[in-house]
Design a protein around this motif. Structure first.
Motif, mmCIF file in Angstrom:
data_model
loop_
_atom_site.group_PDB
_atom_site.id
_atom_site.type_symbol
_atom_site.label_atom_id
_atom_site.label_comp_id
_atom_site.label_asym_id
_atom_site.label_seq_id
_atom_site.Cartn_x
_atom_site.Cartn_y
_atom_site.Cartn_z
ATOM 1 N N PHE A 28 1.157 -0.878 -0.574
ATOM 2 C CA PHE A 28 -0.043 0.237 -0.040
ATOM 3 C C PHE A 28 1.034 1.375 -0.479
ATOM 4 N N VAL A 29 0.718 1.763 -1.061
ATOM 5 C CA VAL A 29 2.041 3.050 -1.010
ATOM 6 C C VAL A 29 0.998 4.348 -0.922
ATOM 7 N N SER A 30 1.427 4.893 -0.165
ATOM 8 C CA SER A 30 0.238 5.738 -0.109
ATOM 9 C C SER A 30 2.016 7.635 0.253
ATOM 10 N N LEU A 31 1.154 8.780 0.135
ATOM 11 C CA LEU A 31 1.814 10.516 0.662
ATOM 12 C C LEU A 31 2.041 10.369 2.156
ATOM 13 N N SER A 32 1.146 10.160 2.785
ATOM 14 C CA SER A 32 0.734 9.885 4.589
ATOM 15 C C SER A 32 1.558 8.197 5.048
ATOM 16 N N LEU A 33 1.769 8.621 6.468
ATOM 17 C CA LEU A 33 1.830 7.303 7.501
ATOM 18 C C LEU A 33 0.241 6.902 6.698
ATOM 19 N N CYS A 73 -18.155 9.632 3.950
ATOM 20 C CA CYS A 73 -17.201 8.875 4.512
ATOM 21 C C CYS A 73 -15.491 9.395 3.942
ATOM 22 N N HIS A 74 -15.019 9.243 5.746
ATOM 23 C CA HIS A 74 -13.387 9.852 5.518
ATOM 24 C C HIS A 74 -12.687 8.979 5.477
ATOM 25 N N PHE A 75 -12.130 9.014 3.767
ATOM 26 C CA PHE A 75 -10.816 8.749 3.591
ATOM 27 C C PHE A 75 -9.692 8.834 2.727
ATOM 28 N N ILE A 76 -8.904 8.603 2.526
ATOM 29 C CA ILE A 76 -7.531 8.827 1.968
ATOM 30 C C ILE A 76 -7.031 8.105 0.264
ATOM 31 N N THR A 77 -6.769 8.134 -0.331
ATOM 32 C CA THR A 77 -5.833 7.579 -1.499
ATOM 33 C C THR A 77 -4.348 6.952 -1.019
ATOM 34 N N LEU A 78 -4.531 5.889 -2.081
ATOM 35 C CA LEU A 78 -3.210 4.814 -2.402
ATOM 36 C C LEU A 78 -3.361 4.180 -3.184
ATOM 37 N N TRP A 79 -2.088 3.528 -3.664
ATOM 38 C CA TRP A 79 -1.858 2.520 -4.187
ATOM 39 C C TRP A 79 -1.966 1.537 -3.908
ATOM 40 N N GLY A 80 -2.366 0.086 -4.410
ATOM 41 C CA GLY A 80 -2.179 -0.881 -4.361
ATOM 42 C C GLY A 80 -1.587 -1.388 -5.441
ATOM 43 N N ALA A 81 0.336 -1.494 -5.258
ATOM 44 C CA ALA A 81 0.893 -2.230 -5.633
ATOM 45 C C ALA A 81 1.633 -3.451 -5.467
ATOM 46 N N ALA A 82 1.560 -3.950 -6.452
ATOM 47 C CA ALA A 82 2.389 -5.618 -6.460
ATOM 48 C C ALA A 82 3.563 -5.067 -6.058
ATOM 49 N N LYS A 83 4.613 -6.014 -5.136
ATOM 50 C CA LYS A 83 6.419 -5.791 -4.867
ATOM 51 C C LYS A 83 7.018 -4.793 -6.200
ATOM 52 N N HIS A 87 2.140 -4.167 -11.596
ATOM 53 C CA HIS A 87 0.695 -3.451 -11.476
ATOM 54 C C HIS A 87 0.346 -2.472 -10.525
ATOM 55 N N ALA A 88 -0.508 -2.058 -10.478
ATOM 56 C CA ALA A 88 -0.962 -1.132 -9.481
ATOM 57 C C ALA A 88 -2.673 -0.481 -9.950
ATOM 58 N N GLU A 89 -2.806 -0.274 -8.754
ATOM 59 C CA GLU A 89 -4.238 0.097 -8.725
ATOM 60 C C GLU A 89 -5.102 1.278 -7.861
ATOM 61 N N LEU A 90 -4.954 2.045 -7.988
ATOM 62 C CA LEU A 90 -5.349 3.862 -7.038
ATOM 63 C C LEU A 90 -6.535 2.959 -6.489
ATOM 64 N N SER A 91 -6.348 3.794 -4.923
ATOM 65 C CA SER A 91 -7.709 2.966 -4.232
ATOM 66 C C SER A 91 -7.157 3.947 -2.958
ATOM 67 N N PHE A 92 -8.525 3.817 -2.061
ATOM 68 C CA PHE A 92 -8.761 4.479 -1.110
ATOM 69 C C PHE A 92 -9.471 3.596 0.426
ATOM 70 N N TYR A 93 -8.448 3.737 0.908
ATOM 71 C CA TYR A 93 -8.459 3.661 2.634
ATOM 72 C C TYR A 93 -9.364 4.415 3.106
ATOM 73 N N CYS A 94 -10.871 3.700 3.420
ATOM 74 C CA CYS A 94 -11.742 4.428 3.657
ATOM 75 C C CYS A 94 -12.609 3.912 5.099
ATOM 76 N N GLN A 95 -13.049 4.903 5.572
ATOM 77 C CA GLN A 95 -13.424 4.596 7.242
ATOM 78 C C GLN A 95 -15.025 3.818 7.105
ATOM 79 N N LEU A 96 -14.597 2.794 6.519
ATOM 80 C CA LEU A 96 -16.231 1.968 6.710
ATOM 81 C C LEU A 96 -15.498 0.036 7.484
ATOM 82 N N SER A 97 -17.355 -0.277 7.589
ATOM 83 C CA SER A 97 -17.016 -1.262 8.435
ATOM 84 C C SER A 97 -16.816 -2.416 7.253
ATOM 85 N N PRO A 98 -16.335 -3.657 7.839
ATOM 86 C CA PRO A 98 -15.886 -5.057 6.670
ATOM 87 C C PRO A 98 -17.467 -4.920 6.106
#
Length: 157
Positions: A28-33, A73-83, A87-98
């Motif tokens: 998970f590649v992000s600009l934030s901690l 919904c509170h969220f931040i953007t990140l990349w879900g990336a292969a090591k 391959h990588a996909e823009l993704s959202f870390y969202c404050q949601l229940s499963p």
């Protein structure tokens, strides 16, 4: 009719199993901690595991981010990336229940989501077959705060 359905389901399960293995090898590649809230990591990109163009994936993710805004919904953007960054996909870390995350991901035809619990442990959950669940361990093992890699992935994908 039933035979072709069964054969199609087998092919889907075989393809899904291959994708499932790759979903477990992620950064998970992000600009934030690492955020210190529980939630879900969801993408709008490549619905049903089919590879789409950069522009189509932008549209899918714009629709997903709009849905998140509408839900307040509170969220931040990140990349879900292969090591290896193949391959990588823009993704959202969202404050949601499963449950909320799976429901939203299904709406956007996603095969799986990542959840992060209040102990910062990551699970990979299938949106199509509840038998597929993988405990991946601590989010710290997967999180990379890297502006260079984030921008490289943004250019590439």
């Amino acid at each position: 009719m039933k035979e072709s359905y069964t054969k199609g389901r087998y092919v889907f399960n075989r393809q899904f199993s291959a994708l499932w293995a790759s979903y477990q090898q992620v950064d998970f590649v992000s600009l934030s901690l690492v955020p210190r809230f529980s939630g879900c990591i969801i993408t709008g990109a490549n619905p049903m595991g089919k590879i789409y163009s950069k522009n189509e994936n932008r549209r899918f993710n714009l629709s997903l981010s709009s849905a998140l805004f509408r839900q307040h919904c509170h969220f931040i953007t990140l990349w879900g990336a292969a090591k290896d960054n193949r391959h990588a996909e823009l993704s959202f870390y969202c404050q949601l229940s499963p449950h909320q995350g799976i429901s939203l991901a299904r709406r956007f035809k996603q095969l799986a989501i990542y959840t992060v619990n209040d102990r910062a442990r990551v699970e990979l959950l299938s949106c199509v077959d509840s038998a597929f669940v993988s405990d991946l361990g601590s989010i710290d093992s997967y999180w990379q705060c890297s502006a260079r890699r984030y921008l490289k992935l943004r250019q590439q994908f």
